[in-house]
Design a protein around this motif. Structure first.
Motif, PDB file in Angstrom:
ATOM      1  N   ILE A 142       0.833  -1.205   0.000  1.00  0.00           N
ATOM      2  CA  ILE A 142       0.000   0.000   0.000  1.00  0.00           C
ATOM      3  C   ILE A 142       0.866   1.253   0.000  1.00  0.00           C
ATOM      4  CG2 ILE A 142      -1.490   1.373   1.523  1.00  0.00           C
ATOM      5  CD1 ILE A 142      -3.011  -1.236   2.104  1.00  0.00           C
ATOM      6  N   ILE A 143       1.927   1.240   0.766  1.00  0.00           N
ATOM      7  CA  ILE A 143       2.845   2.383   0.785  1.00  0.00           C
ATOM      8  C   ILE A 143       3.370   2.645  -0.626  1.00  0.00           C
ATOM      9  CG2 ILE A 143       5.032   3.265   1.681  1.00  0.00           C
ATOM     10  CD1 ILE A 143       2.877   3.102   3.783  1.00  0.00           C
ATOM     11  N   ARG A 144       3.747   1.578  -1.314  1.00  0.00           N
ATOM     12  CA  ARG A 144       4.278   1.736  -2.671  1.00  0.00           C
ATOM     13  C   ARG A 144       3.208   2.268  -3.619  1.00  0.00           C
ATOM     14  NH1 ARG A 144       4.488  -1.957  -6.586  1.00  0.00           N
ATOM     15  NH2 ARG A 144       4.148  -3.722  -5.192  1.00  0.00           N
ATOM     16  N   TYR A 145       1.986   1.732  -3.526  1.00  0.00           N
ATOM     17  CA  TYR A 145       0.898   2.217  -4.373  1.00  0.00           C
ATOM     18  C   TYR A 145       0.664   3.715  -4.166  1.00  0.00           C
ATOM     19  CZ  TYR A 145      -0.562  -2.585  -5.536  1.00  0.00           C
ATOM     20  OH  TYR A 145      -0.626  -3.866  -6.001  1.00  0.00           O
ATOM     21  N   ARG A 146       0.626   4.114  -2.900  1.00  0.00           N
ATOM     22  CA  ARG A 146       0.378   5.532  -2.602  1.00  0.00           C
ATOM     23  C   ARG A 146       1.446   6.415  -3.213  1.00  0.00           C
ATOM     24  NH1 ARG A 146       1.375   6.810   2.122  1.00  0.00           N
ATOM     25  NH2 ARG A 146      -0.015   8.551   2.564  1.00  0.00           N
ATOM     26  N   ASN A 147       2.691   5.970  -3.139  1.00  0.00           N
ATOM     27  CA  ASN A 147       3.793   6.774  -3.643  1.00  0.00           C
ATOM     28  C   ASN A 147       3.828   6.823  -5.159  1.00  0.00           C
ATOM     29  OD1 ASN A 147       4.622   7.257  -1.024  1.00  0.00           O
ATOM     30  ND2 ASN A 147       6.098   5.570  -1.006  1.00  0.00           N
ATOM     31  N   GLU A 148       3.353   5.773  -5.804  1.00  0.00           N
ATOM     32  CA  GLU A 148       3.541   5.662  -7.253  1.00  0.00           C
ATOM     33  C   GLU A 148       2.337   6.082  -8.081  1.00  0.00           C
ATOM     34  OE1 GLU A 148       4.756   1.647  -7.902  1.00  0.00           O
ATOM     35  OE2 GLU A 148       6.629   1.873  -6.788  1.00  0.00           O
ATOM     36  N   THR A 149       1.119   5.748  -7.656  1.00  0.00           N
ATOM     37  CA  THR A 149      -0.023   5.951  -8.555  1.00  0.00           C
ATOM     38  C   THR A 149      -1.254   6.570  -7.895  1.00  0.00           C
ATOM     39  OG1 THR A 149      -0.661   3.633  -8.174  1.00  0.00           O
ATOM     40  CG2 THR A 149       0.630   4.113 -10.156  1.00  0.00           C
ATOM     41  N   PHE A 150      -1.165   6.967  -6.643  1.00  0.00           N
ATOM     42  CA  PHE A 150      -2.325   7.586  -6.014  1.00  0.00           C
ATOM     43  C   PHE A 150      -2.448   9.077  -6.356  1.00  0.00           C
ATOM     44  CE2 PHE A 150      -4.282   5.224  -2.175  1.00  0.00           C
ATOM     45  CZ  PHE A 150      -4.353   4.057  -2.918  1.00  0.00           C
ATOM     46  N   LYS A 151      -1.328   9.724  -6.660  1.00  0.00           N
ATOM     47  CA  LYS A 151      -1.284  11.181  -6.661  1.00  0.00           C
ATOM     48  C   LYS A 151      -2.312  11.804  -7.596  1.00  0.00           C
ATOM     49  CE  LYS A 151       3.495  11.728  -5.131  1.00  0.00           C
ATOM     50  NZ  LYS A 151       4.837  12.241  -5.492  1.00  0.00           N
ATOM     51  N   ASP A 152      -2.194  11.564  -8.879  1.00  0.00           N
ATOM     52  CA  ASP A 152      -3.064  12.215  -9.846  1.00  0.00           C
ATOM     53  C   ASP A 152      -4.204  11.284 -10.226  1.00  0.00           C
ATOM     54  OD1 ASP A 152      -4.172  13.931 -11.632  1.00  0.00           O
ATOM     55  OD2 ASP A 152      -2.651  13.680 -13.183  1.00  0.00           O
ATOM     56  N   SER A 153      -5.053  10.976  -9.267  1.00  0.00           N
ATOM     57  CA  SER A 153      -6.191  10.102  -9.536  1.00  0.00           C
ATOM     58  C   SER A 153      -7.205  10.242  -8.416  1.00  0.00           C
ATOM     59  CB  SER A 153      -5.744   8.641  -9.647  1.00  0.00           C
ATOM     60  OG  SER A 153      -5.521   8.086  -8.360  1.00  0.00           O
ATOM     61  N   LEU A 154      -8.386   9.716  -8.654  1.00  0.00           N
ATOM     62  CA  LEU A 154      -9.411   9.736  -7.616  1.00  0.00           C
ATOM     63  C   LEU A 154      -9.011   8.917  -6.392  1.00  0.00           C
ATOM     64  CD1 LEU A 154     -12.851   9.484  -9.473  1.00  0.00           C
ATOM     65  CD2 LEU A 154     -11.937  11.430  -8.202  1.00  0.00           C
ATOM     66  N   PHE A 155      -7.971   8.091  -6.514  1.00  0.00           N
ATOM     67  CA  PHE A 155      -7.539   7.301  -5.356  1.00  0.00           C
ATOM     68  C   PHE A 155      -6.980   8.177  -4.239  1.00  0.00           C
ATOM     69  CE2 PHE A 155      -7.976   3.697  -8.177  1.00  0.00           C
ATOM     70  CZ  PHE A 155      -8.397   2.697  -7.312  1.00  0.00           C
ATOM     71  N   ARG A 156      -6.767   9.461  -4.523  1.00  0.00           N
ATOM     72  CA  ARG A 156      -6.407  10.370  -3.429  1.00  0.00           C
ATOM     73  C   ARG A 156      -7.551  10.501  -2.438  1.00  0.00           C
ATOM     74  NH1 ARG A 156      -1.959  13.007  -3.266  1.00  0.00           N
ATOM     75  NH2 ARG A 156      -2.767  14.543  -1.810  1.00  0.00           N
TER      76      ARG A 156
END
Length: 961
Positions: free
Chosen positions: A162-176
């Motif tokens: 989860i830490i890796r996901y947040r760092n890599e692909t959460f930023k510019d998406s609704l997953f924020r």
């Protein structure tokens, strides 16, 4: 499910169960699909507001920017949570036409008015391609992310992923917008809050039922946690953002159940009070805050008054509440009352429903005629009192005065240590007498089990031998004066010496600090003077910063006089302490500025840091202060030289059990009185008799666990040198070594503080040298895996491991420190007592990192065994001088022995030592001259032997001048 259920099977079962709970499955492949789906639902939910005109591309981009932000400035989690949890659950944008538009994105009040969906395997592109296991969508927004692993996989793997996901692909998406994470391997499940800062695995929580029973298995977890009504309540009510620390928090289950119990009591039993029994350290402030916040939103409640009994808590509680309510830049979401006049004004204001004040101010408001007249119109209002630390503040005349005034009041109390018949005071009432019903309980055994607080390692040390008096000071009527015995200067000095000798071990070599609690101010002052004297007698020894704080009576009785001087009171004694404090820390406090002095002590105790020891307080001597309401993870040890019982004992012990890091495995309680019966009684009363949960494991249990961990390590690797072979066998083999040795580290970190621990008891399993070598190999293995992951730019096994390098931090133990311990030995005692002390010191030498002591380790041990016992019954022993003489004699013997072996005069060898000490190397030309006439090959061998021996002598036998 079967033991070998795959991750895919677990994922499918998870989704099927969500469908049975009412979630609709939707297929969403990637980020574009996610945006399109959210846009579709947003248009459907807001048809009335949109007036038949769906959002244009530009308008939807404004919605996206409002929720997520832009690449140059992403929104933080608080803004997103604020949008969801605001009373209206709406966001506003400007339409292309220039008209304002409000869009409903989440219905806070009505769970059924929202759409609940589940999808899986959404692919998000970033540095790597990430495929998310399961995502829960509410109104098209990804608010809950679930990561699943097959059974048996180390639990940290999902967290690190989860830490890796947040760092890599959460930023510019609704997953924020993700609010919560759930991780599970099927048999073990946790949930935790999202946030923009670093996530901490310590804040992964288990879910439980109302009775604190773990719901770990994924099926039972989902049945309780995922029904839409429950998930909606967690997201809409029990997620809190702490503005001052910029972190999102989610409440623990027992906090949620307590709040729900309070709301139910107010709603359905308005004529009954209630209390929440949540153990000390379990987070009662957040629970009481949330209860207060939800109660003030009720139309049938006129006022919510958060009532506490100390002004310093009043300040701290107001800060916490304002932070949780989102106050920024010093603004106040709620204001605390600075005086009774302000309190009365706030009580009169109809738009100010939440007030924080002290019971003292409230008592003034309802007792003085002037204020009573102002408050007369409000006597019959529906008022809810939330009363913190109910065991302290709510027994007495002030509570009666408040009750008599507010005719329609309901009282909700919070306590970590209720009053029962067994520990009832002079008031004659129990907590249940006062508060009617227990609304929820979370005992200390539950908190220790859940790792919300630490257990306790309790020791009982006998401080004198006497048949007619016990260690509590209890004596027959005709026996010796018990107070004289317990407060005799010789006894106090014996205890002070023991504390100085052992403090570093108890506090992980100064990383943590301690409190010494004593029966009265006279003893506090006596201890302070003894510590000061002992440290003055030993200026080269271990320096401990020791101070004291207490209150004094305006007119003290003779038995409270300081140092048996009729004209010197405890206030005068405190003045001396404050003067020393000012000199030590560069402050300018006085007894008249007692509050400032008290606050400065509190800050230093909480901010204790091993990197700034000169600013720390190592030991704080108290009578009653700091034994309740003081929370500091840096406090690890309580020295006890007073009688404690029941709630007072639990409260005092509980100062030490706040979780800090891996170097603090439990709270240390060192009793210099025999409080075993009192401890057992308190455990039975406040922990449902669960002694095993309350106390740290016995030494025998820890020793067995240590041996088992070593055995598992040896199943993987026999010798430290064999670790090198693992690099040819792949990352999986290195990982297995890291896991096995990490378990050895974890247990060693706990067992090392037991008095019984000695390395030689485990030498057949693992020697200290092997342990240190494995430490080096462990660190090298960690660095190798991290380097490989970085260089090869691949997803590495690193994500699956918790390295816990903090466990191998080096201890700052050197020769000077050991000599300081030796100097603190009372050489006027018996040989047996001295031997006991030296064994303790030898234990610390064995536990120290060898790199810091290895050059003198053998010498120190021999000195302790051979020389120190000879100093028995000698006054004013100069230990440093004795040790230096011992070193010089050992060095002389070594020169003589070497001279015979290499056939070189002693004076020539001493010349070589001088050269080595001055230039860092021997004079090889001079050595060759001393070896004239010897065949070349033999000369070279002797020269190398001499040079190595000289270097060894220089390192080992350097004196401590």
């Amino acid at each position: 499910m079967g033991q070998y259920e795959s991750e895919a099977q677990l994922e499918n079962r998870f989704i099927k169960q969500l469908e049975t709970l009412g979630y609709q499955y939707v297929t969403i492949k990637d980020n574009d699909d996610l945006l399109a789906h959210f846009r579709k639902i947003l248009n459907e939910r807001n048809q009335t507001n949109l007036k038949g005109k769906p959002l244009t591309d530009a308008e939807f981009q404004r919605v996206y920017t409002e929720l997520v932000g832009t690449k140059s400035h992403y929104k933080i989690s608080y803004d997103l949570r604020g949008s969801i949890n605001s009373p209206i659950g709406k966001i506003s944008i400007t339409r292309d036409s220039g008209e304002p538009l409000f869009l409903n994105i989440f219905d806070v009040k009505n769970a059924a008015a929202n759409t609940y969906e589940v999808t899986n395997q959404i692919t998000m592109m970033g540095r790597y391609e990430n495929r998310y296991d399961v995502t829960v969508l509410i109104n098209g927004m990804p608010l809950l992310q679930i990561e699943l692993k097959r059974r048996g996989v180390e639990f940290s793997q999902a967290f690190n992923q989860i830490i890796r996901y947040r760092n890599e692909t959460f930023k510019d998406s609704l997953f924020r917008m993700v609010q919560l994470f759930v991780v599970s391997n099927g048999e073990d499940t946790r949930y935790f809050a999202n946030g923009d800062g670093n996530l901490n695995s310590k804040f992964m929580f288990r879910w439980t039922d109302k009775h604190n029973k773990w719901l770990n298995e994924i099926t039972e977890f989902m049945e309780s946690f995922f029904p839409p009504e429950r998930l909606h309540s967690i997201l809409g009510q029990y997620v809190i953002f702490d503005e001052s620390h910029s972190r999102m928090m989610v409440m623990r289950p027992y906090q949620i159940y307590a709040v729900e119990g309070i709301i139910n009591q107010v709603e359905n039993h308005p004529d009954k009070n209630g209390y929440v029994w949540h153990t000390t350290g379990s987070g009662k402030t957040i629970t009481s805050f949330k209860a207060s916040q939800l109660l003030k939103q009720r139309e049938d409640v006129d006022k919510v008054i958060f009532l506490i009994d100390r002004n310093d808590l009043d300040v701290q509680t107001s800060k916490n509440f304002n932070s949780y309510l989102g106050a920024k830049n010093g603004d106040l979401a709620i204001d605390r009352t600075d005086d009774t006049k302000t309190l009365v004004k706030q009580l009169q204001q109809t738009d100010e429903k939440l007030v924080i004040t002290t019971i003292q101010k409230m008592n003034n408001a309802v007792s003085k005629d002037y204020y009573k007249n102002l408050l007369a119109p409000y006597r019959d209002k529906k008022v809810i009192f939330i009363e913190d630390e109910a065991h302290r503040s709510q027994f007495g005349d002030m509570r009666k005065n408040v009750n008599n005034w507010f005719k329609n009041a309901q009282h909700i109390g919070f306590t970590g240590t209720p009053i029962f018949k067994e520990n009832i005071g002079s008031d004659g009432r129990t907590t249940q007498d006062l508060y009617d019903q227990e609304l929820h309980h979370y005992l200390i055994k539950d908190a220790i089990r859940d790792q919300n607080v630490l257990g306790f390692n309790v020791q009982y040390l006998q401080t004198f031998d006497a048949e007619d008096i016990d260690d509590n000071g209890q004596a027959d009527a005709n026996a010796i004066d018990k107070k004289e015995v317990m407060e005799h200067p010789d006894r106090l000095e014996q205890i002070a010496r023991h504390i100085i000798l052992n403090h570093r071990q108890y506090t992980k070599n100064g990383e943590f600090n301690a409190i010494l609690t004593v029966p009265n101010t006279r003893v506090a002052l006596a201890y302070y003077d003894i510590f000061k004297k002992l440290q003055a007698q030993n200026p080269e020894g271990e320096k401990l910063n020791i101070t004291s704080v207490f209150t004094w009576a305006a007119n003290e009785q003779d038995n409270e006089k300081y140092q048996d001087q009729d004209d010197v009171t405890s206030r005068h004694g405190l003045e001396h302490i404050v003067a020393d404090y000012n000199q030590l820390y560069g402050e300018n406090f006085s007894v008249e500025d007692f509050k400032d002095y008290f606050n400065d002590i509190s800050i230093r105790m909480k901010q204790h840091h091993v990197k700034t020891p000169e600013q720390n307080i190592d030991i704080l001597i108290v009578v009653n202060m700091f034994l309740t309401g003081f929370d500091s993870p840096k406090l690890s040890t309580l020295y006890v030289d007073k009688k404690l019982k029941y709630h007072g004992l639990i409260q005092a012990y509980s100062r030490t059990n706040r979780i800090d890091n891996l170097n603090k495995p439990f709270g240390n309680i060192v009793n210099y009185r025999n409080l075993k019966t009192e401890t057992d009684d308190a455990i039975r009363l406040f922990s449902d008799g669960s002694r095993e949960a309350f106390l740290a494991p016995s030494y025998e249990e820890m020793a067995e666990n240590f041996r088992q961990a070593i055995e598992k390590l040896h199943d993987i690797i026999k010798q430290p040198k064999d670790v090198d072979n693992l690099y040819n066998m792949g990352e999986d083999h290195i990982s297995e070594f890291i896991k096995a040795f990490r378990d050895v580290l974890r247990i060693y970190n706990k067992i090392r503080v037991y008095d019984e621990f000695k390395w030689e008891n485990f030498a057949l399993d693992l020697t200290p040298q092997q342990y240190e070598s494995f430490q080096s190999k462990y660190r090298e293995a960690v660095e190798y895996l991290e380097r490989e992951a970085k260089n090869n730019k691949k997803i590495s096994i690193v994500d699956d491991l918790d390295f816990e390098l903090a466990l191998i931090q080096q201890d700052d133990i050197d020769v000077s420190y050991i000599m300081g311990l030796v100097q603190n030995i009372d050489f006027m005692s018996t040989v047996d007592d001295i031997v006991d002390h030296t064994e303790k010191i030898k234990q610390q030498i064995e536990q120290a990192a060898q790199s810091q002591l290895h050059t003198k380790k053998e010498l120190l041990l021999r000195f302790l065994e051979e020389e120190v016992p000879q100093y028995a019954e000698q006054a004013n022993v100069d230990v440093l001088t004795e040790f230096n003489q011992y070193i010089n004699q050992q060095k002389e013997d070594r020169f003589n022995q070497l001279s015979k072996e290499v056939e070189v005069p002693v004076d020539s060898l001493k010349h070589q030592l001088d050269e080595y000490n001055f230039r860092g190397e021997c004079d090889s030309r001079s050595i060759n001259n001393d070896l004239k006439g010897i065949p070349f090959k033999e000369k070279r061998q002797r020269r190398e032997r001499i040079m190595l021996a000289i270097q060894d002598i220089g390192d080992h036998y350097k004196a401590l001048d």
